[in-house]
Design an enzyme around this catalytic site. Structure first.
Site, short mmCIF file in Angstrom:
data_model
loop_
_atom_site.label_atom_id
_atom_site.label_comp_id
_atom_site.label_asym_id
_atom_site.label_seq_id
_atom_site.Cartn_x
_atom_site.Cartn_y
_atom_site.Cartn_z
N LEU A 1 29.22 46.60 0.67
CA LEU A 1 30.46 46.25 -0.04
C LEU A 1 30.27 46.38 -1.55
CD1 LEU A 1 32.27 43.26 1.70
CD2 LEU A 1 32.61 45.71 1.92
N HIS A 2 30.21 47.60 -2.06
CA HIS A 2 30.15 47.81 -3.50
C HIS A 2 31.58 47.89 -4.02
CE1 HIS A 2 31.27 52.06 -3.22
NE2 HIS A 2 30.65 51.99 -2.06
N ALA A 3 31.75 48.35 -5.26
CA ALA A 3 33.03 48.22 -5.95
C ALA A 3 34.28 48.55 -5.12
CB ALA A 3 33.01 49.05 -7.23
N ALA B 1 34.76 46.61 -1.75
CA ALA B 1 34.91 45.20 -2.10
C ALA B 1 36.30 44.96 -2.69
CB ALA B 1 33.83 44.77 -3.09
#
Lengths: 87, 553
Positions: free
Chosen positions: A14-16, A19
């Site tokens: 869950l990166h930028a 997310a």
């Protein structure tokens, strides 16, 4: 409180971007949504909170929702986490 | 009128007013607030809302992938967890600026501690934090300036994040005070054919709005030019545009000697642009994009799909694919996880592939399969070869897997010096001038402080290129150039004079190189090469060749 245990599908975790999609959905829900990984719980509507959990591909997380329509909301949020947004 | 000088990238000329890129903000002081928590909170509320709004509207203007990244950044500015963190710090007496700075830093440290992909996102936080603090302090936000009229951008150096947001339609030229010919700014300028002069001492003292003439062919910036000078520059710009409009054809010298002009590509996305620019094939197809961001190497089937697509685009043409070049500036954890003191001198290129031979074999197998179904002429080459024995190792495996034409990259002086023996085994050589310069001058190309050494005009580098050229001529083996040097039009002529038989570059550079080659004969190219080899420094090599190329100028 209704909860759901989910395995995260996005290949970079869950990166930028994933997310952001998840937090946006949680913020729109209008009821408090929490996300827990390994004993740490954050406000799911907070992108920085979600990112700070350092959720990786295949990690197991728990979504908790309080209030009306919890099941439907849990379905929707689960789907976001089980989609690979990096594919 | 005054004059500043630097290293010009390409041959372009531009005239216009300058706009400076604001410097990064200093860290906010730790002084206690003098206006009290309530007022500080109100300032924060306004700054956060306005910053989020500003980032969102920039996203709407940018669209596509940039919008997704900017939307995520806007959410960071609006974030409830961040807000409570800031409020706690304000209640403890901090100023709004300091509270924002510390709160963002806290999150940044957390991301850096997680490492990997998350750590790379830490720069997003920095960008948002700087924008909020700039708004609180009433100073321009750092980052790329925007303007309704075309401008010449002046910066210390540009980072990839800046260039992604740069509205290239408005940028007439780039001037940087730092950075050499291989800095990110220079690479961008070559890729997009933007007029640029880098490493200009004194550039940061220019005021916004000052008119300048930027001449990349001489590296000279004329500050506050006269009407005459401006008219003359405009005439040059027009003349160049007309020259670029000549019909696309194969690359050739004035005497008709064919010098194929090929494209450097980093993924299959660039195929159409390369063909439109008149590329006669691909001289360097980098395969790292298939492997970066992956935790394990892609399968033979996955790679085959990409290679097939590439070869379909260049049906009937030559395509040179480089085996995975990992290590140094492009580390891949599944190939080499060890911490190295000097990664550029470490287990990289073919050395890394050799340590994981199955990855090399899978890649060559996928390439061989794709080649069998295509009528493109597929050549493969190994990166970072430093010995004759390594050459034999790679060529043997390629032949075993059904790839007829296997060659090596010459990036290390040892390979250039033994080119006669390497080319006795390899089918061809392709010179990577960026790394060859780095290794010849012993200057890390990633390090700004030694960037002045990174100049492919250096006679030592040219002498090594000449070694490879002579060996190729003696053995009848092709010698290509696939470094940035081939994109410098005048240097391209010198390289041909040193024995290069084909030139590969960013597709945007092909037009300029084609028209420059057409101006000179092979005899002239050889004379240019001799003049450059006789020089003591890159500067004097450039001047000597320019004097021969433009007598009377």
């Amino acid at each position: 409180m209704p909860t759901r245990t989910v395995v995260v599908a996005s290949s970079h975790g869950l990166h930028a971007r994933p997310a952001a999609l998840f937090s946006q959905a949680a913020a729109k829900a209008g009821v408090p949504v929490q996300l827990t990984k390994g004993g740490k719980t954050v406000n799911a509507a907070s992108i920085l909170g979600v990112i700070s959990l350092g959720i990786d591909h295949n990690d197991e997380v728990v979504i908790s929702v309080d209030g009306d329509g919890a099941d439907e909301l849990l379905d929707q949020l689960t789907e976001l986490l089980t989609t690979d947004h990096d594919a | 009128m005054s004059v500043l000088t630097g290293v010009g990238i390409g041959r372009g000329v531009a005239v216009g007013p300058i706009l400076r890129m604001p410097e990064p903000l200093p860290e906010p002081d730790t002084i206690a607030s003098t206006i009290g928590p309530d007022s500080e909170r109100e300032r924060v509320t306004n700054a956060l809302a306005a910053t989020a709004e500003d980032i969102r509207s920039r996203g709407e203007r940018a669209g596509g992938k940039a919008q997704e990244v900017l939307d995520a950044q806007a959410m960071m500015a609006d974030d409830p967890t961040l807000r409570s963190d800031i409020d706690v710090r304000i209640d403890n007496g901090a100023t709004a600026e300091r509270a924002v700075f510390e709160a963002f830093n806290g999150f940044k440290e957390m991301l850096l501690a997680i490492g990997g992909y998350m750590a790379e996102r830490a720069t997003d936080l920095d960008d948002v934090s700087q924008r909020i603090i700039a708004r609180l302090s009433g100073v321009p936000a750092p980052g790329v300036p925007t303007s309704d009229v075309p401008f010449v951008l002046v910066a210390r150096d540009l980072a990839p994040a800046d260039t992604a947001l740069l509205d290239l339609d408005r940028v007439l030229a780039l001037i940087t005070s730092d950075g050499g010919p291989t800095s990110h700014t220079a690479i961008l300028a070559r890729e997009k054919s933007i007029t640029a002069v880098v490493g200009v001492v004194g550039a940061l003292s220019l005021d916004d709005g000052t008119n300048v003439i930027v001449d990349a062919s001489t590296g000279i910036i004329t500050v506050g030019p006269s009407v005459d000078q401006t008219e003359k520059a405009k005439a040059t710009i027009l003349e160049r545009a007309q020259r670029a409009a000549v019909p696309i054809g194969p690359g050739a010298l004035a005497d008709g000697t064919h010098i194929p002009l090929l494209a450097n590509l980093g993924s299959v996305d660039g195929v159409d642009a390369a063909l439109a620019a008149g590329a006669e094939g691909v001289g360097l197809f980098r395969t790292e994009f298939l492997f970066l961001d992956a935790k394990s190497a892609p399968t033979v089937a996955q790679q085959y799909t990409h290679y097939s697509k590439l070869l379909r685009g260049f049906s009937g043409k030559k395509v040179v694919v480089r085996a995975l070049d990992a290590g140094a500036d492009k580390p891949l954890s599944f190939l080499n996880d060890a911490h190295e003191e000097n990664p550029a001198l470490g287990l990289r290129g073919l050395r890394a592939l050799r340590a994981s031979e199955h990855i090399l074999r899978d890649q060559l197998t996928a390439l061989s399969r794709a080649a069998q179904e295509s009528d493109a002429d597929l050549w493969v080459m190994a990166p970072m070869v430093s010995t004759v024995e390594e050459t034999k190792y790679f060529v043997d495996i390629a032949h075993e897997l059904g790839l007829a034409t296997a060659g090596v990259m010459v990036e290390v002086p040892s390979s250039a010096l033994l080119a006669d023996r390497i080319l006795a085994i390899a089918g061809f050589a392709s010179i990577g001038t960026n790394d060859l310069t780095q290794y010849t001058l012993a200057a890390d190309r990633m390090l700004g402080t030694v960037s002045s050494f990174q100049d492919p005009w250096h006679p030592a580098v040219l002498r090594l290129v000449g070694e490879v050229g002579s060996a190729g001529a003696a053995l009848g083996k092709p010698v290509g150039i696939c470094g940035e040097a081939a994109a410098d039009p005048l240097l391209a002529v010198v390289l041909v004079g040193l024995g290069a038989t084909s030139l590969s570059m960013s597709p945007a550079a092909i037009g300029d190189v084609r028209s420059e080659l057409a101006r000179f004969t092979r005899d002239q190219a050889v004379a240019f090469a001799q003049a450059a080899l006789a020089a003591d420094s890159p500067q004097s090599a450039r001047e000597a060749v320019r004097a021969l190329a433009e007598p009377g100028s």
